[in-house]
Scaffold this motif. Structure first.
Motif, PDB file in Angstrom:
ATOM      1  N   UNK A  16       0.836  -1.199   0.000  1.00  0.00           N
ATOM      2  CA  UNK A  16       0.000   0.000   0.000  1.00  0.00           C
ATOM      3  C   UNK A  16       0.870   1.248   0.000  1.00  0.00           C
ATOM      4  N   UNK A  17       0.310   2.336  -0.522  1.00  0.00           N
ATOM      5  CA  UNK A  17       1.040   3.602  -0.590  1.00  0.00           C
ATOM      6  C   UNK A  17       1.291   4.148   0.817  1.00  0.00           C
ATOM      7  N   UNK A  18       2.469   4.731   0.985  1.00  0.00           N
ATOM      8  CA  UNK A  18       2.854   5.349   2.251  1.00  0.00           C
ATOM      9  C   UNK A  18       3.192   6.813   1.968  1.00  0.00           C
ATOM     10  N   UNK A  19       2.656   7.706   2.797  1.00  0.00           N
ATOM     11  CA  UNK A  19       2.927   9.130   2.672  1.00  0.00           C
ATOM     12  C   UNK A  19       3.472   9.641   3.993  1.00  0.00           C
ATOM     13  N   UNK A  20       4.613  10.293   3.928  1.00  0.00           N
ATOM     14  CA  UNK A  20       5.189  10.933   5.111  1.00  0.00           C
ATOM     15  C   UNK A  20       5.013  12.437   4.998  1.00  0.00           C
ATOM     16  N   UNK A  21       4.712  13.070   6.128  1.00  0.00           N
ATOM     17  CA  UNK A  21       4.542  14.517   6.147  1.00  0.00           C
ATOM     18  C   UNK A  21       5.434  15.083   7.235  1.00  0.00           C
ATOM     19  N   UNK A  22       6.287  16.026   6.852  1.00  0.00           N
ATOM     20  CA  UNK A  22       7.171  16.687   7.815  1.00  0.00           C
ATOM     21  C   UNK A  22       6.841  18.171   7.818  1.00  0.00           C
ATOM     22  N   UNK A  23       6.499  18.687   8.978  1.00  0.00           N
ATOM     23  CA  UNK A  23       6.259  20.111   9.151  1.00  0.00           C
ATOM     24  C   UNK A  23       7.370  20.620  10.053  1.00  0.00           C
ATOM     25  N   UNK A  24       8.210  21.499   9.519  1.00  0.00           N
ATOM     26  CA  UNK A  24       9.360  21.979  10.283  1.00  0.00           C
ATOM     27  C   UNK A  24       9.220  23.479  10.533  1.00  0.00           C
ATOM     28  N   UNK A  25       9.744  23.937  11.661  1.00  0.00           N
ATOM     29  CA  UNK A  25       9.635  25.343  12.057  1.00  0.00           C
ATOM     30  C   UNK A  25      10.873  26.156  11.692  1.00  0.00           C
ATOM     31  N   UNK A  26      11.668  25.644  10.789  1.00  0.00           N
ATOM     32  CA  UNK A  26      12.897  26.333  10.399  1.00  0.00           C
ATOM     33  C   UNK A  26      13.079  26.170   8.897  1.00  0.00           C
ATOM     34  N   UNK A  27      14.022  26.890   8.333  1.00  0.00           N
ATOM     35  CA  UNK A  27      14.308  26.807   6.899  1.00  0.00           C
ATOM     36  C   UNK A  27      15.280  25.668   6.648  1.00  0.00           C
ATOM     37  N   UNK A  28      14.762  24.529   6.277  1.00  0.00           N
ATOM     38  CA  UNK A  28      15.574  23.340   6.011  1.00  0.00           C
ATOM     39  C   UNK A  28      16.424  23.551   4.767  1.00  0.00           C
ATOM     40  N   UNK A  29      15.797  24.049   3.714  1.00  0.00           N
ATOM     41  CA  UNK A  29      16.474  24.287   2.438  1.00  0.00           C
ATOM     42  C   UNK A  29      16.570  25.801   2.238  1.00  0.00           C
ATOM     43  N   UNK A  30      17.539  26.414   2.887  1.00  0.00           N
ATOM     44  CA  UNK A  30      17.633  27.871   2.943  1.00  0.00           C
ATOM     45  C   UNK A  30      17.828  28.535   1.582  1.00  0.00           C
ATOM     46  N   UNK A  31      18.467  27.865   0.646  1.00  0.00           N
ATOM     47  CA  UNK A  31      18.740  28.461  -0.671  1.00  0.00           C
ATOM     48  C   UNK A  31      17.537  28.415  -1.601  1.00  0.00           C
ATOM     49  N   UNK A  32      16.442  27.821  -1.166  1.00  0.00           N
ATOM     50  CA  UNK A  32      15.256  27.696  -2.003  1.00  0.00           C
ATOM     51  C   UNK A  32      14.107  28.451  -1.344  1.00  0.00           C
ATOM     52  N   UNK A  33      13.452  29.365  -2.066  1.00  0.00           N
ATOM     53  CA  UNK A  33      12.373  30.143  -1.462  1.00  0.00           C
ATOM     54  C   UNK A  33      11.061  29.365  -1.268  1.00  0.00           C
ATOM     55  N   UNK A  34      10.931  28.214  -1.909  1.00  0.00           N
ATOM     56  CA  UNK A  34       9.709  27.418  -1.749  1.00  0.00           C
ATOM     57  C   UNK A  34       9.529  27.000  -0.284  1.00  0.00           C
ATOM     58  N   UNK A  35       8.290  26.799   0.112  1.00  0.00           N
ATOM     59  CA  UNK A  35       8.026  26.290   1.462  1.00  0.00           C
ATOM     60  C   UNK A  35       7.354  24.927   1.455  1.00  0.00           C
ATOM     61  N   UNK A  36       6.902  24.461   0.293  1.00  0.00           N
ATOM     62  CA  UNK A  36       6.236  23.160   0.197  1.00  0.00           C
ATOM     63  C   UNK A  36       6.989  22.294  -0.807  1.00  0.00           C
ATOM     64  N   UNK A  37       7.304  21.070  -0.403  1.00  0.00           N
ATOM     65  CA  UNK A  37       8.060  20.150  -1.254  1.00  0.00           C
ATOM     66  C   UNK A  37       7.394  18.779  -1.273  1.00  0.00           C
TER      67      UNK A  37
END
Length: 75
Positions: A16-37
């Motif tokens: 079955x399909x598995x989906x992981x969701x991570x909500x972080x309170x910091x800029x994980x990927x600082x060089x990228x302006x996107x907030x949703x990946x």
């Protein structure tokens, strides 16, 4: 999530399909302006070659949400 879905010898297609969701309170990927990946397992040299459609990992960097401008939004 995958460890108990299949018994020895069963085909991977039965999983079955598995989906992981991570909500972080910091800029994980600082060089990228996107907030949703959306991350998927794919080949490094050929990203169009996806290992499985049954694994997705979504990440939201909530610290960046206020930094974005939205079309049509008013202050």
């Amino acid at each position: 999530a995958y460890t108990n879905q299949l018994k020895a010898g069963e085909p991977f297609q039965n999983i079955k399909k598995v989906t992981g969701i991570a909500v972080v309170e910091f800029n994980w990927l600082e060089d990228n302006p996107k907030y949703f990946y959306r991350f998927r397992f794919c080949d490094e040299e050929n990203p169009d070659l996806i290992l499985s459609e049954k694994i997705d990992i979504f990440m939201v960097e909530i610290a960046k949400i206020g930094e974005q401008e939205y079309p049509g939004a008013s202050d």
